[in-house]
Design an enzyme around this catalytic site. Structure first.
Site: not given
Ligand code: GLC
Ligand code: CA
Length: 583
Positions: A201, A28, A32, A30, A255, A105, A327-328, A36
């Site tokens: 994606d 972060d 908040d 700034n 993906e 993405d 992130h999944d 970012d």
């Molecule tokens: C992909 C992304 C995931 C998202 C899903 C729907 O699997 O990596 O984070 O929730 O698609 O967009």
């Molecule tokens: Ca921020």
């Protein structure tokens, strides 16, 4: 090690490795409480220092955040919480000046229900956006992956729309040529700005079977997948997108949830080649089925089988991507390693995948071994998928069981703020962080691992990437696995001409004896990497001293310590005395 810079610059991504940023929790700038682009700007030198060559940005576009960025309401802008297009351009320029590529993405299976296209489309059947989405008078029996049935009634239009994910993520109608033109225009927008490619994606879901037939009844979620996974026009549509990329020096990774290695080949080679690599999911299911739905104990044999299946199928024909986290998925040390043997298993897991054939991806925090967070109740979690599984999919299970499942599988564990140092909020923000910081940040953080010397997880990642980058054999050599049935050891070889590397990883939390694979028995290899320090720290007490002696004796006789990983290099012509080129 030979110099490889003279190679031709074709397929530049093969030599690369990437760092994935999930911006909201990265840094972060700034105050908040939300990560970012200002924060990213300041951390680019750090990213570069890991030894990666590029960044993948999870979505940073305007989004109501029903799925944290994967529900986009404007494809050609930056979410105001993260900065502006101007700031993005500064980040891009600085990344490029550091020699880092930047990929974005591209989320085009669906938009947000707050995207202007959808706001128009839902008004009726006769406006220019009416056919941008998939509308029906009657739903079929498909389930969504995130929120119950895949259809939601829209009273304004008097019809149902399809959403394979959350209700706030209506699926685009890719059969409409106008929608495909929109996608191409989005691609051009970012490519013209100078980005280097896209992570696409759930791209294998964009072409649905004509007529949208019912899926297999009584098989929740997966029963419908056969009608939209690798659908009838997928290669045609992706071919169109590929053509845009050909106008630029652009790289594409798709993906591909649940895509088999055989259908992967159609994306990656031959006349239908439309992607440079795919993210496959098989190796993410060594302790579960499809991440959050069904759990089972971790099985190394399953993991190895998945790794090797993809390695064998694609080598010499196409190219793999390599990853253990994003992130999944929950944090990999908490899944396939051991929080008790934190450093050892974190470094071993790095070795287990970084030296396979392919382009490695490292997810923010993975390089310091961040682990899962255990929050006290479901109300503390924010992910739509976790909430759905807790409240709907597993609703009949007792609370403790459901919460346990969340602790081991929630995507939120991958989305806690990055742990930079041991100051308040882990140095992620000077404000109030938008999500819970993992309380282990005092011990697990970047600053501590910078200090800790070459065996910290962070510094070990650096050494691994350095080794990989400078070896033709480790980049391009063939892959072969040994002892696939062994439940505690993962052994694989990379070989090119007269050089072979043998990678040995112990997934056991106790000492194990490692047999030498036949081709290497009796040969002298050189140890080029080990995740245990050569010289043990000075032992303070008798117990430690004894332990060290035991360790030393064990190592000599082919024993591996808990979660030990080693790489040996063999010069295969040494015995005959021929001159060899060092790879
Ligand atoms: C992909 C992304 C995931 C998202 C899903 C729907 O699997 O990596 O984070 O929730 O698609 O967009
Ligand atoms: Ca921020």
């Amino acid at each position: 090690m030979g110099d490889i810079t003279e190679e031709r610059e074709v397929d530049w991504y093969k030599r690369m490795s990437f760092y994935q940023i999930w911006i909201r929790s990265f840094a972060d700038g700034n105050g908040d409480g939300i990560g970012d682009l200002y924060g990213v700007y300041d951390k680019l030198e750090y990213i570069k220092s890991i030894g990666v060559d590029g960044i993948w940005f999870s979505p940073i576009y305007p989004s109501p955040n029903a799925d944290f960025g994967y529900d986009i309401s404007d494809y050609k802008n930056i979410h105001p919480e993260y900065g502006t297009l101007d700031v993005f351009q500064k980040v891009l320029k600085k990344a490029h000046s550091l020699g880092l590529k930047v990929i974005m993405d591209l989320v085009v299976n669906h938009t947000s229900d707050e995207h202007p296209w959808f706001l128009e489309s839902k008004k009726g059947k006769d406006n220019p956006y009416s056919d941008y989405y998939i509308w029906r008078d009657e739903p079929n029996n498909w389930d969504s992956l995130f929120e119950g049935e895949a259809w939601e009634y829209e009273p304004e239009r008097g019809q149902y729309y399809l959403h394979l994910f959350a209700k706030k993520q209506p699926d685009l109608n890719m059969d409409n040529p106008k929608v495909r033109e929109e996608v191409k225009s989005i691609m051009r927008f970012w490519l013209d700005m100078g980005v280097d490619g896209f992570r696409e994606d759930v791209i294998n879901f964009i072409s649905k079977r004509e007529g949208l037939p019912d899926g297999i009844p009584f098989i929740p979620v997966l029963g419908a997948m056969r009608h939209y996974k690798d659908g009838p026009h997928i290669h045609e549509y992706l071919g169109e997108f590929r053509n845009v990329c050909r106008e630029y020096d652009c790289f594409q990774i798709g993906e591909g949830p649940m895509t088999t290695v055989n259908s992967a080949k159609n994306y990656l080679m031959g006349p239908t080649k439309s992607l440079d690599m795919l993210f496959s999911f098989d190796h993410m299911m060594a302790d579960c089925v499809f991440t959050e739905f069904i759990h089972r104990p971790f099985s190394l044999v399953k993991l190895k089988k998945a790794f090797s299946k993809w390695q064998y199928a694609l080598q010499g024909k196409a190219w793999n991507s390599l990853y253990l986290e994003n992130h999944d998925h929950p944090r990999v040390i908490s899944r396939y390693g051991s929080e008790l043997f934190h450093r050892e298993s974190g470094t071993m897991l790095a070795v287990s995948y970084l030296f396979q054939q392919g382009t490695p991806f490292i997810y923010q925090g993975q390089e310091i071994g961040m682990t899962n967070i255990h929050l006290p109740s479901i109300e503390h979690y924010v992910d739509v998928l976790s909430k759905n599984n807790y409240y709907k999919y597993h609703k009949n299970d007792p609370v403790e069981k459901r919460l346990h499942r969340i602790h081991i599988s929630s995507r939120d564990s991958a989305r806690t703020p990055m742990q930079w140092d041991d100051s308040e909020n882990a140095g992620f923000t000077t404000g109030k962080p938008w999500f819970y910081v993992n309380p282990n940040y005092k011990k697990i953080n970047v600053a501590a691992q910078e200090e800790e010397g070459e065996y910290s997880i962070l510094n070990f990642y650096r050494r691994c990437l350095e080794l990989r980058k400078h070896s033709k054999t480790l980049l391009y050599g063939t892959y072969r696995e040994y002892f696939p049935k062994d439940p505690g050891l993962y052994l694989y070889e990379r070989r090119l001409e007269d050089t072979a590397y043998l990678v040995i990883c112990s997934f056991a939390g106790f000492p194990v004896r490692v047999p030498m694979p036949k081709p290497f028995a009796g040969k002298k290899g050189r140890l080029v990497l080990c995740n245990y320090p050569k010289e043990e720290k000075k032992a303070d007490n008798l117990l430690e001293k004894t332990q060290q002696k035991v360790d030393a004796a064990a190592t000599k006789h082919g024993w591996f310590r808990p979660y030990e990983a080693r790489i040996y290099r063999f010069d295969l012509t040494e015995e005959t005395g021929e001159k060899t080129e060092k790879n």
